[in-house]
Design a protein around this motif. Structure first.
Motif, PDB file in Angstrom:
ATOM      1  N   ASP A  51       0.821  -1.223   0.000  1.00 24.88           N
ATOM      2  CA  ASP A  51       0.000   0.000   0.000  1.00 24.88           C
ATOM      3  C   ASP A  51       0.851   1.268   0.000  1.00 24.88           C
ATOM      4  O   ASP A  51       0.573   2.234   0.741  1.00 24.88           O
ATOM      5  CB  ASP A  51      -0.949  -0.008   1.203  1.00 24.88           C
ATOM      6  CG  ASP A  51      -2.000  -1.091   1.093  1.00 24.88           C
ATOM      7  OD1 ASP A  51      -2.279  -1.533  -0.045  1.00 24.88           O
ATOM      8  OD2 ASP A  51      -2.532  -1.516   2.136  1.00 24.88           O
ATOM      9  N   GLY A  52       1.907   1.261  -0.812  1.00 27.18           N
ATOM     10  CA  GLY A  52       2.715   2.458  -0.996  1.00 27.18           C
ATOM     11  C   GLY A  52       3.582   2.845   0.175  1.00 27.18           C
ATOM     12  O   GLY A  52       4.028   4.000   0.270  1.00 27.18           O
ATOM     13  N   GLU A  53       3.849   1.917   1.087  1.00 32.31           N
ATOM     14  CA  GLU A  53       4.677   2.246   2.252  1.00 32.31           C
ATOM     15  C   GLU A  53       6.065   2.721   1.806  1.00 32.31           C
ATOM     16  O   GLU A  53       6.561   2.371   0.736  1.00 32.31           O
ATOM     17  CB  GLU A  53       4.786   1.046   3.191  1.00 32.31           C
ATOM     18  CG  GLU A  53       5.390  -0.176   2.554  1.00 32.31           C
ATOM     19  CD  GLU A  53       5.220  -1.435   3.402  1.00 32.31           C
ATOM     20  OE1 GLU A  53       4.731  -1.339   4.535  1.00 32.31           O
ATOM     21  OE2 GLU A  53       5.571  -2.517   2.908  1.00 32.31           O
ATOM     22  N   ALA A  54       6.726   3.527   2.646  1.00 30.10           N
ATOM     23  CA  ALA A  54       8.006   4.121   2.280  1.00 30.10           C
ATOM     24  C   ALA A  54       9.141   3.112   2.283  1.00 30.10           C
ATOM     25  O   ALA A  54      10.099   3.230   1.505  1.00 30.10           O
ATOM     26  CB  ALA A  54       8.322   5.274   3.241  1.00 30.10           C
ATOM     27  N   ALA A  55       9.075   2.123   3.161  1.00 30.91           N
ATOM     28  CA  ALA A  55      10.122   1.113   3.258  1.00 30.91           C
ATOM     29  C   ALA A  55       9.473  -0.267   3.258  1.00 30.91           C
ATOM     30  O   ALA A  55       8.363  -0.432   3.777  1.00 30.91           O
ATOM     31  CB  ALA A  55      10.949   1.308   4.523  1.00 30.91           C
ATOM     32  N   PRO A  56      10.145  -1.259   2.694  1.00 31.45           N
ATOM     33  CA  PRO A  56       9.535  -2.591   2.606  1.00 31.45           C
ATOM     34  C   PRO A  56       9.270  -3.196   3.983  1.00 31.45           C
ATOM     35  O   PRO A  56      10.105  -3.117   4.885  1.00 31.45           O
ATOM     36  CB  PRO A  56      10.592  -3.416   1.856  1.00 31.45           C
ATOM     37  CG  PRO A  56      11.458  -2.424   1.163  1.00 31.45           C
ATOM     38  CD  PRO A  56      11.467  -1.214   2.044  1.00 31.45           C
ATOM     39  N   SER A  57       8.104  -3.789   4.126  1.00 31.66           N
ATOM     40  CA  SER A  57       7.798  -4.546   5.340  1.00 31.66           C
ATOM     41  C   SER A  57       7.875  -6.045   5.075  1.00 31.66           C
ATOM     42  O   SER A  57       7.875  -6.844   6.015  1.00 31.66           O
ATOM     43  CB  SER A  57       6.406  -4.186   5.872  1.00 31.66           C
ATOM     44  OG  SER A  57       5.416  -4.445   4.887  1.00 31.66           O
ATOM     45  N   LEU A  58       7.931  -6.400   3.785  1.00 33.65           N
ATOM     46  CA  LEU A  58       8.059  -7.791   3.385  1.00 33.65           C
ATOM     47  C   LEU A  58       9.288  -7.957   2.490  1.00 33.65           C
ATOM     48  O   LEU A  58       9.800  -6.980   1.929  1.00 33.65           O
ATOM     49  CB  LEU A  58       6.801  -8.278   2.660  1.00 33.65           C
ATOM     50  CG  LEU A  58       5.502  -8.265   3.444  1.00 33.65           C
ATOM     51  CD1 LEU A  58       4.329  -8.674   2.548  1.00 33.65           C
ATOM     52  CD2 LEU A  58       5.575  -9.177   4.662  1.00 33.65           C
TER      53      LEU A  58
END
Length: 359
Positions: A51-58
């Motif tokens: 959802d367009g996050e600034a840094a990867p969470s996955l």
């Protein structure tokens, strides 16, 4: 059981990721990432943005079977790293121990894993380990081993897990011709070859011969370990495969899990993480033994321990001797730390060899 997707695109579809994360996801993107260490299997890594996050969470890991020398050397026909998640085997990991996998895909050429991004919790390649790190990983290993202790699920997972003889022998000189043919020019093949050629120098010709014999045919030590309790063993626990945040320990790279006595993981950790700077190997062994007994509780009879750990130390040194020599020996004087470390392992292998001689 977990569903494995047939393509990476299917795995990264927002609906699939929504199901995996148990929350709504409307968009999924991929970005290149830098990793803290080198992958000897030449795995490809990408960050995954939700959802367009600034840094990867996955984090997306993809392995090409044609270049995966571990898979080739251990005879992996099921994509073990995917299969241990797919079958639900890793669902039994205890609280505080994790695998980070949320989804997987298997194609004709490759396998891919979608994982929580724990990159901040890994040690950098040249970052020294700490006493807290060693203690935390020992606790996690003890808890994991206790959770799978003689569990019936291990027998039902025989087709998924690596055979212990395959684990102990996969770095032996007998495997090199097939590896050269399958992955020509791969640096790991030359590393192993040079290590076996140079082994007699730091350990002596007699011990080098004994170690080579055990890695070419691990069956004597496997048979000697048959009386010890069995559990799920990761078989590649080293800093590059351990994320630790002070509370949670995440074990990644389940490429050669096996059913074995727990000392295989402990010996491998000691050899590959060099904890002697913060904790002596003997202290680490004693601490793990106490942690395992506490985790097992009333089932914690440890009468089998002494012979078992001697055999495991010998078996793991035989498995990794060529790699240890090639990485650690700088062709300098016998006073170099690398030579001292190899000498310690050479001496520590003797009790196990004496046990094998008596059997």
């Amino acid at each position: 059981m977990h569903r494995v997707c047939s393509t990476v695109e299917e795995m990264l579809d927002p609906a699939t990721v929504s199901d995996a994360l148990a929350r709504p996801v409307s968009s999924v993107g991929r970005v290149p990432v830098a990793t803290k260490g080198h992958s000897s299997t030449e795995a490809r890594f990408e960050g995954v943005l939700i959802d367009g996050e600034a840094a990867p969470s996955l984090f997306l890991k993809t392995v090409d079977r044609a270049r995966d020398w571990v898979s080739i050397a251990t005879g992996d026909s099921v994509d073990r790293e995917v299969a241990v998640w797919e079958t639900g085997l890793l669902d039994m990991l205890p609280s505080g121990v994790d695998h980070a996998i949320v989804a997987a895909a298997r194609t004709q050429r490759s396998s891919s894993l979608l994982m929580h991004d724990r990159s901040a919790e890994f040690l950098a390649e040249d970052e020294p380990i700490t006493a807290e790190w060693v203690a935390g990983v020992l606790r996690a290993l003890a808890a994991m081993h206790a959770a799978y202790w003689e569990h019936p699920v291990l027998g039902r997972s025989a087709g998924v897990l690596c055979d212990l003889e395959q684990v102990l022998g996969h770095l032996g000189p007998a495997r090199l011709p097939a590896l050269r043919q399958a992955v020509p020019g791969h640096f790991i093949i030359d590393l192993i070859d040079e290590g076996w050629s140079d082994l007699a120098g730091p350990v002596g010709s007699g011990l080098a011969r004994d170690l080579r014999s055990l890695v070419v045919d691990p069956s004597p030590v496997v048979h000697a370990l048959a009386g010890a309790p069995r559990t799920l063993v990761h078989a590649d626990v080293r800093p590059a495969n351990v994320a630790f945040d002070g509370r949670r320990t995440t074990f990644v790279d389940w490429a050669r899990p096996t059913v074995a006595p727990p000392g295989i993981d402990l010996a491998y950790l000691l050899l590959m993480s060099q904890p002697s700077a913060v904790m002596s190997p003997d202290e680490a062994i004693a601490d793990y033994r106490a942690m395992l007994a506490a985790s097992l509780g009333s089932d914690g009879s440890m009468s089998w321990w002494d012979d078992h750990i001697d055999l495991c130390m010998t078996a793991v040194f035989a498995m990794m001797a060529a790699v240890l020599v090639d990485y650690e020996t700088d062709r300098g004087s016998d006073e170099d730390p690398a030579h001292a470390r190899i000498a310690w392992w050479a001496e520590r292998a003797e009790p196990g060899l004496r046990l094998l001689d008596r059997l």
